[in-house]
Design an enzyme around this catalytic site. Structure first.
Site, PDB file in Angstrom:
ATOM      1  N   TYR A 138       0.821  -1.214   0.000  1.00  0.00           N
ATOM      2  CA  TYR A 138       0.000   0.000   0.000  1.00  0.00           C
ATOM      3  C   TYR A 138       0.855   1.264   0.000  1.00  0.00           C
ATOM      4  O   TYR A 138       0.435   2.305  -0.488  1.00  0.00           O
ATOM      5  CB  TYR A 138      -0.900   0.045   1.238  1.00  0.00           C
ATOM      6  CG  TYR A 138      -2.203  -0.716   1.133  1.00  0.00           C
ATOM      7  CD1 TYR A 138      -2.251  -2.018   0.666  1.00  0.00           C
ATOM      8  CD2 TYR A 138      -3.389  -0.116   1.536  1.00  0.00           C
ATOM      9  CE1 TYR A 138      -3.451  -2.703   0.608  1.00  0.00           C
ATOM     10  CE2 TYR A 138      -4.594  -0.798   1.481  1.00  0.00           C
ATOM     11  CZ  TYR A 138      -4.614  -2.090   1.012  1.00  0.00           C
ATOM     12  OH  TYR A 138      -5.799  -2.754   0.952  1.00  0.00           O
ATOM     13  N   LYS A 183       3.852 -15.034   2.180  1.00  0.00           N
ATOM     14  CA  LYS A 183       4.059 -15.737   0.903  1.00  0.00           C
ATOM     15  C   LYS A 183       5.560 -15.891   0.733  1.00  0.00           C
ATOM     16  O   LYS A 183       6.157 -15.427  -0.246  1.00  0.00           O
ATOM     17  CB  LYS A 183       3.396 -14.926  -0.235  1.00  0.00           C
ATOM     18  CG  LYS A 183       3.386 -15.611  -1.594  1.00  0.00           C
ATOM     19  CD  LYS A 183       2.428 -16.777  -1.706  1.00  0.00           C
ATOM     20  CE  LYS A 183       2.588 -17.474  -3.054  1.00  0.00           C
ATOM     21  NZ  LYS A 183       1.796 -18.713  -3.162  1.00  0.00           N
ATOM     22  N   ASP A 214      -2.161 -18.195   0.240  1.00  0.00           N
ATOM     23  CA  ASP A 214      -3.131 -18.946  -0.575  1.00  0.00           C
ATOM     24  C   ASP A 214      -3.758 -20.079   0.238  1.00  0.00           C
ATOM     25  O   ASP A 214      -4.964 -20.299   0.210  1.00  0.00           O
ATOM     26  CB  ASP A 214      -2.480 -19.455  -1.881  1.00  0.00           C
ATOM     27  CG  ASP A 214      -1.115 -20.087  -1.689  1.00  0.00           C
ATOM     28  OD1 ASP A 214      -0.568 -20.028  -0.572  1.00  0.00           O
ATOM     29  OD2 ASP A 214      -0.585 -20.667  -2.667  1.00  0.00           O
ATOM     30  N   ASP A 238      -6.098  -7.224   4.378  1.00  0.00           N
ATOM     31  CA  ASP A 238      -7.275  -6.598   3.775  1.00  0.00           C
ATOM     32  C   ASP A 238      -8.144  -7.668   3.116  1.00  0.00           C
ATOM     33  O   ASP A 238      -9.352  -7.749   3.351  1.00  0.00           O
ATOM     34  CB  ASP A 238      -6.830  -5.562   2.734  1.00  0.00           C
ATOM     35  CG  ASP A 238      -8.006  -4.891   2.050  1.00  0.00           C
ATOM     36  OD1 ASP A 238      -8.954  -4.505   2.751  1.00  0.00           O
ATOM     37  OD2 ASP A 238      -7.985  -4.768   0.814  1.00  0.00           O
ATOM     38  N   ASP A 242     -11.905  -9.561   4.694  1.00  0.00           N
ATOM     39  CA  ASP A 242     -13.188  -9.556   3.974  1.00  0.00           C
ATOM     40  C   ASP A 242     -13.687 -10.993   3.798  1.00  0.00           C
ATOM     41  O   ASP A 242     -14.871 -11.289   3.982  1.00  0.00           O
ATOM     42  CB  ASP A 242     -13.050  -8.927   2.575  1.00  0.00           C
ATOM     43  CG  ASP A 242     -13.462  -7.461   2.552  1.00  0.00           C
ATOM     44  OD1 ASP A 242     -13.134  -6.745   3.525  1.00  0.00           O
ATOM     45  OD2 ASP A 242     -14.112  -7.027   1.582  1.00  0.00           O
TER      46      ASP A 242
END
Ligand code: IPM
Ligand code: MN
Length: 346
Positions: A138, A183, A214, A238, A242
């Site tokens: 970000y 990751k 993942d 983020d 969700d």
């Protein structure tokens, strides 16, 4: 005296913030507290009124405050703006040094069978994201050069250390268990992340495991009961939060606290939902629970958090819900809050 900056923002932001302020007024009287509230323009509203999503005037009010309450920002109206509303939000988080985003996935009893997922009703989901909020992709260098565009993901050791510390400390108050999501099979920044988290556990000695993002996305749906604290970077957090909101039945009920070394910022995890704005049908619970998190985190009033939580739960148990909740008594945003306040009075 508690000084609170209120940024109502865009879309459903103003309606849900207004309801949460009714709760705040009630708390003020019940607990004989004294709140000083100042409103400020933010997001699209900031652009419209003052030409910037995070105007200087808002900055001074934020600086004056002890804590910041925020509704939501963004909407199609400002999609082409030079500085988008979302950019204002990122600047605000940075300005506050709010590098730690706590996102508890609260599963209210009355909403237990509301998830589209086949959950095991005998088991309890109780997990909390600790999302890094002021770094990563970000905030890395980004550029568009004709047909090329890039966003750089980077983490420095100190950034990983401070967010990991928050997760470790939280886990000590909870089940003593952390899943750190990265990751590191592909990304350099994730390798550094994993190393630092591993190192820190030499001090804290909690039950720590690492998961690739993942796999974590799958595990959250397959077996959400395995998680307690999930520590992760900005963008992974983020996305995963969700996803995890599906476990709670509706993203509309989930709050967040963004804290750092200074004052906290409290906002629901959902967006500004421009499609339903102004209709008085938005779910106010995520916002009201964010207010509860303000008492918990900024003002060390866990008792007030518990009081709000208990009554939100009771109101849902009574069967009251906004349209996103499949409960028997369909009510508007305002009516739902009426019922909540009624419960708080009794
Ligand atoms: C959130 C939102 C924000 C984010 C956007 C609006 C910038 O999606 O708080 O989850 O990506 O952090
Ligand atoms: Mn988000």
């Amino acid at each position: 005296m508690y000084k609170i900056a209120v940024l109502r923002g865009d879309g459903i932001g103003p309606e849900i913030v207004d309801q949460s302020l009714r709760v705040l007024n009630f708390i003020e009287e019940k607990y004989q507290l004294d709140f000083d509230i100042k409103y400020a323009h933010f997001g699209g509203k900031g652009i419209d009124e003052e030409g910037h999503p995070f105007p200087e005037s808002t900055k001074s009010i934020v600086d004056w405050s002890d804590a910041v309450l925020l509704g939501a920002v963004g909407g199609p109206k400002w999609d082409q703006a030079k500085d988008r509303p979302e950019q204002g939000l990122l600047s605000l988080r940075k300005h506050l040094g709010a590098y730690c985003n706590l996102r508890p996935i609260i599963t209210f009893e009355a909403l237990k069978d509301m998830s589209p997922l086949k959950l095991d009703q005998g088991k309890n989901i109780d997990l909390c994201f600790v999302r890094e909020l002021t770094g990563g992709i970000y905030f890395g260098k980004k550029e568009r050069i004709d047909d090329l565009a890039y966003d750089q993901k980077q983490y420095e050791t100190y950034e990983v250390k401070r967010i990991a510390k928050k997760a470790f400390e939280l886990s000590k108050k909870r089940a003593g268990k952390i899943c750190s999501v990265d990751k590191s099979n592909v990304l350099m920044s994730s390798k550094l992340w994993r190393e630092e988290v591993e190192k820190m556990n030499e001090t804290y000695q909690v039950d720590l495991n690492h998961m690739y993002v993942d796999n974590a996305a799958m595990q959250l749906i397959m077996n959400p009961y395995q998680f307690d604290v999930i520590l992760t970077g900005n963008m992974f957090g983020d996305i995963l939060s969700d996803e995890a909101s599906v476990l709670a039945g509706s993203i509309g009920v989930l709050p967040s606290a963004s804290i750092g070394d200074e004052k906290g910022l409290y906002e629901p995890i959902h967006g500004s939902a421009p499609d339903i704005a102004g209709q008085d049908i938005a779910n106010p619970i995520g916002m009201i629970m964010s207010l509860a998190m303000m008492f918990q985190n900024s003002f060390e009033r866990t008792d007030i958090y518990d009081f709000i939580y208990k009554n939100v739960n009771k109101t849902l148990e009574d069967g009251y819900g906004t349209v996103d909740l499949k409960l028997d008594r369909k009510v508007t945003t305002r009516e739902w809050t009426d019922q909540l306040i009624k419960n708080m009075q009794s």
